[in-house]
Design a protein around this motif. Structure first.
Motif: not given
Length: 221
Positions: A1-28
């Protein structure tokens, strides 16, 4: 199913937050390649008004733009001009455009290193070696989209300040209508006015994106 622009923005924000959290935990960053790739594909779909390909690595492309272009998206977290991006030459015939992105782990925002037709990208690559062609990062010029073209995800105001979060995760601060460059000193000044800590839970200084998010959250509440 195609994602809407709003869903893309929300998914991108979630992925960036997850990435940042992993970095803060010391993951390279080198251990977060899959997440980094997902961030790049979401961002590429967003800026081209497109959609993710229906299958992983579908015939060499990852995103189909709103204009129907098949886009190969490569994303790195490597800073500086060292390193390279690898491509499979056997699948380039199925690609119309190449976008190379970098997740800036200092500022936690997405930078565009290359956005070009496939023929131009191939001209920048090294000859085929062992079934791979490489594109050195040293050959890529950073070509950020103008501010006016980046969508605003959130915006708040306080006194003479206006703070915006753009779709690529970058934070902007205007003071009395003048864009503050660099951003971080103005954010620190604003954070002090709002009694927002400049440090995270581990006692380390917040980066620009983290501090901007805290300021936006405080003013939104």
């Amino acid at each position: 199913m195609a994602l809407t622009q709003m869903q893309l923005i929300q998914s991108l924000g979630d992925a960036m937050a997850w990435f940042e959290r992993e970095l803060n935990w010391g993951v390279p960053p080198t251990e977060l390649r899959h997440l980094c790739g997902r961030i790049g594909e979401l961002y590429a779909a967003l800026i081209t008004n497109g959609q993710m390909a229906t299958e992983v690595n579908q015939q060499g492309y990852d995103v189909v733009s709103g204009d129907g272009e098949r886009i190969s998206v490569k994303t790195t977290a490597m800073m500086g001009a060292g390193g390279h991006i690898a491509f499979n030459p056997n699948s380039m015939e199925f690609v119309d455009r190449v976008i190379v992105l970098r997740v800036n782990t200092d500022e936690m925002q997405i930078e565009t290193l290359l956005n070009a037709p496939v023929a131009e990208a191939i001209d920048l690559m090294s000859p085929d070696r062992g079934g791979k062609r490489s594109l050195p990062l040293s050959r890529l010029a950073r070509t950020e989209r103008p501010r006016s073209e980046l969508k605003t995800v959130s915006e708040v105001s306080f006194e003479t300040y206006t703070v915006r979060e753009r779709e690529n995760g970058s934070i902007e601060v205007e003071k009395a209508g003048t864009l503050q460059v660099p951003t971080k000193p103005a954010l620190r000044e604003l954070a002090r006015k709002l009694n927002i800590s400049l440090l995270n839970g581990s006692g380390n200084p917040l980066n620009t994106r983290q501090l901007g998010s805290q300021v936006i959250k405080s003013l939104s509440e």
